[in-house]
Design a protein around this motif. Sequence first.
Motif, PDB file in Angstrom:
ATOM      1  N   SER A   1       0.819  -1.205   0.000  1.00  0.00           N
ATOM      2  CA  SER A   1       0.000   0.000   0.000  1.00  0.00           C
ATOM      3  C   SER A   1       0.856   1.259   0.000  1.00  0.00           C
ATOM      4  N   GLY A   2       2.171   1.089  -0.105  1.00  0.00           N
ATOM      5  CA  GLY A   2       3.059   2.242  -0.180  1.00  0.00           C
ATOM      6  C   GLY A   2       3.231   2.968   1.143  1.00  0.00           C
ATOM      7  N   GLY A   3       2.947   2.286   2.261  1.00  0.00           N
ATOM      8  CA  GLY A   3       3.099   2.901   3.583  1.00  0.00           C
ATOM      9  C   GLY A   3       4.567   3.031   3.972  1.00  0.00           C
ATOM     10  N   ALA A   4       4.815   3.746   5.083  1.00  0.00           N
ATOM     11  CA  ALA A   4       6.182   3.918   5.563  1.00  0.00           C
ATOM     12  C   ALA A   4       6.729   2.586   6.067  1.00  0.00           C
ATOM     13  N   LEU A   5       7.938   2.209   5.606  1.00  0.00           N
ATOM     14  CA  LEU A   5       8.488   0.897   5.958  1.00  0.00           C
ATOM     15  C   LEU A   5       8.816   0.789   7.442  1.00  0.00           C
ATOM     16  N   ALA A   6       9.280   1.898   8.051  1.00  0.00           N
ATOM     17  CA  ALA A   6       9.629   1.850   9.478  1.00  0.00           C
ATOM     18  C   ALA A   6       8.384   1.541  10.307  1.00  0.00           C
ATOM     19  N   THR A   7       7.284   2.227   9.999  1.00  0.00           N
ATOM     20  CA  THR A   7       6.030   1.977  10.720  1.00  0.00           C
ATOM     21  C   THR A   7       5.536   0.574  10.443  1.00  0.00           C
ATOM     22  N   GLY A   8       5.652   0.144   9.186  1.00  0.00           N
ATOM     23  CA  GLY A   8       5.208  -1.196   8.807  1.00  0.00           C
ATOM     24  C   GLY A   8       5.971  -2.267   9.562  1.00  0.00           C
ATOM     25  N   THR A   9       7.293  -2.059   9.693  1.00  0.00           N
ATOM     26  CA  THR A   9       8.128  -3.011  10.432  1.00  0.00           C
ATOM     27  C   THR A   9       7.715  -3.058  11.894  1.00  0.00           C
ATOM     28  N   LEU A  10       7.504  -1.882  12.478  1.00  0.00           N
ATOM     29  CA  LEU A  10       7.090  -1.803  13.875  1.00  0.00           C
ATOM     30  C   LEU A  10       5.752  -2.517  14.086  1.00  0.00           C
ATOM     31  N   GLY A  11       4.826  -2.281  13.174  1.00  0.00           N
ATOM     32  CA  GLY A  11       3.512  -2.930  13.274  1.00  0.00           C
ATOM     33  C   GLY A  11       3.630  -4.440  13.175  1.00  0.00           C
ATOM     34  N   ALA A  12       4.466  -4.914  12.230  1.00  0.00           N
ATOM     35  CA  ALA A  12       4.637  -6.355  12.032  1.00  0.00           C
ATOM     36  C   ALA A  12       5.257  -6.992  13.271  1.00  0.00           C
ATOM     37  N   VAL A  13       6.254  -6.313  13.861  1.00  0.00           N
ATOM     38  CA  VAL A  13       6.923  -6.861  15.047  1.00  0.00           C
ATOM     39  C   VAL A  13       5.961  -6.861  16.232  1.00  0.00           C
ATOM     40  N   LEU A  14       5.191  -5.770  16.383  1.00  0.00           N
ATOM     41  CA  LEU A  14       4.228  -5.706  17.490  1.00  0.00           C
ATOM     42  C   LEU A  14       3.208  -6.831  17.371  1.00  0.00           C
ATOM     43  N   LEU A  15       2.814  -7.102  16.125  1.00  0.00           N
ATOM     44  CA  LEU A  15       1.852  -8.167  15.881  1.00  0.00           C
ATOM     45  C   LEU A  15       2.453  -9.517  16.317  1.00  0.00           C
ATOM     46  N   GLY A  16       3.793  -9.643  16.202  1.00  0.00           N
ATOM     47  CA  GLY A  16       4.469 -10.862  16.658  1.00  0.00           C
ATOM     48  C   GLY A  16       4.551 -10.935  18.175  1.00  0.00           C
ATOM     49  N   GLY A  17       4.102  -9.888  18.846  1.00  0.00           N
ATOM     50  CA  GLY A  17       4.131  -9.860  20.305  1.00  0.00           C
ATOM     51  C   GLY A  17       3.317 -10.981  20.920  1.00  0.00           C
ATOM     52  N   ARG A  18       2.295 -11.456  20.206  1.00  0.00           N
ATOM     53  CA  ARG A  18       1.494 -12.534  20.777  1.00  0.00           C
ATOM     54  C   ARG A  18       2.312 -13.811  20.912  1.00  0.00           C
ATOM     55  N   ASN A  19       3.364 -13.962  20.087  1.00  0.00           N
ATOM     56  CA  ASN A  19       4.208 -15.153  20.210  1.00  0.00           C
ATOM     57  C   ASN A  19       4.982 -15.146  21.530  1.00  0.00           C
ATOM     58  N   ALA A  20       5.296 -13.942  22.031  1.00  0.00           N
ATOM     59  CA  ALA A  20       5.941 -13.852  23.348  1.00  0.00           C
ATOM     60  C   ALA A  20       4.972 -14.378  24.406  1.00  0.00           C
ATOM     61  N   LEU A  21       3.694 -14.035  24.239  1.00  0.00           N
ATOM     62  CA  LEU A  21       2.687 -14.495  25.194  1.00  0.00           C
ATOM     63  C   LEU A  21       2.505 -16.013  25.086  1.00  0.00           C
ATOM     64  N   TYR A  22       2.576 -16.539  23.853  1.00  0.00           N
ATOM     65  CA  TYR A  22       2.512 -17.997  23.678  1.00  0.00           C
ATOM     66  C   TYR A  22       3.715 -18.648  24.350  1.00  0.00           C
ATOM     67  N   GLY A  23       4.906 -18.022  24.189  1.00  0.00           N
ATOM     68  CA  GLY A  23       6.123 -18.567  24.783  1.00  0.00           C
ATOM     69  C   GLY A  23       5.995 -18.690  26.294  1.00  0.00           C
ATOM     70  N   LEU A  24       5.399 -17.652  26.904  1.00  0.00           N
ATOM     71  CA  LEU A  24       5.157 -17.689  28.348  1.00  0.00           C
ATOM     72  C   LEU A  24       4.340 -18.920  28.723  1.00  0.00           C
ATOM     73  N   ARG A  25       3.307 -19.169  27.897  1.00  0.00           N
ATOM     74  CA  ARG A  25       2.393 -20.281  28.168  1.00  0.00           C
ATOM     75  C   ARG A  25       3.084 -21.628  27.927  1.00  0.00           C
ATOM     76  N   LEU A  26       3.934 -21.696  26.875  1.00  0.00           N
ATOM     77  CA  LEU A  26       4.523 -22.976  26.472  1.00  0.00           C
ATOM     78  C   LEU A  26       5.758 -23.358  27.288  1.00  0.00           C
TER      79      LEU A  26
END
Lengths: 245, 102
Positions: free
Chosen positions: A76-101
């Motif tokens: 969509s031609g968005g800013a790559l820095a923001t896009g990267t931050l959003g993608a990494v934040l979205l991966g934050g749920r894996n940290a929560l899974y790690g806690l559980r596992l």
Amino acid sequence: MMTVTESDAGSDAGTARRRSAALRDGLGVGLGVGVSGLAFGAAAVTAGLSVAQACTLSLVAFTGASQFALVGVVGSGGALATGTLGAVLLGGRNALYGLRLADLLRVRGWRRLAAAQVVIDETTAVATAQPDRASARTGFYVTAVSLYLAWNLTTLVGALGASRVGDPAAFGLDTLGPAVFLALLWPRLSAGGTERRVAAAAAVIAVGATPLLPSGVPVMLAAAAALPVLLRPGRGARADAEEQP
Amino acid sequence: MSVWIAVIATGVGCYALKLGGLVTPQRVLADPRVRRFADLVPVALLTALIAVQALAQNGSLQLDGPRLAGLGAAVAALLLRAPFLVVLAVAAGVTAVLRLLL
């Protein structure tokens, strides 16, 4: 979760049966979901990534939602820095899974470095659905290996395929990203009223913020939809009580 | 910022989060409200992604008929308990057919 009786848990036949059930679960999810790497590879190249970039993302990030999110921002031609931050934040749920596992898998030392890479939605779903620790571990690792192989192989095939297709939108490939999330989320949305309220609030926040904020930020902001459960002790305690066997 | 840097940074960031969760002391989850919050964050983020990808293009809201119809077809397939891959095939198929016809 622990529904197995003591006598059954002790028998070799019961253990073998539960482990082969975990094996079937793991292979089914690993191969079934893994094939949607085709959708990711195609979406990535459609958005403007090279085949090598699409494959690197699948090998290193290996978490579908974050990968689709980054690709969406690139497309969509968005800013790559923001896009990267959003993608990494979205991966934050894996940290929560790690806690559980962590307690379920009990991996130690360098093995944790390898196990960490495959702590994702699907491996967590299969592992936590098993009745005992041994089959949870079997389910986790079988899902992990089959999904990692399938996801990366089909990313390559999808990326090569899309780069040979004239206009991927003509084949409806742009609908695949949201359809994947919808299918993954469906069981949780149909299971709980709180889930549906949080989902509705998150959609309103994200759509409302889209015209106002840079691409990627509205999705991050939508995490606020889950905040009210922190402020309601009664509700949190009741949800916890329901989880006790 | 080149796409390569974004790809590598996303990969490294995602891996760091996975490892972080696995090595965090378990007492963080002692409060049931924190557990419930942790449980609901993915629901919020994934729904937001669905909404934005369905309704937005280039940072502005834009209704794309065939894409919305494809997602509607995916919902119908999910209500009929169709398998994962069938849902995806139906979604892309409906969008593609409508784009061909319209």
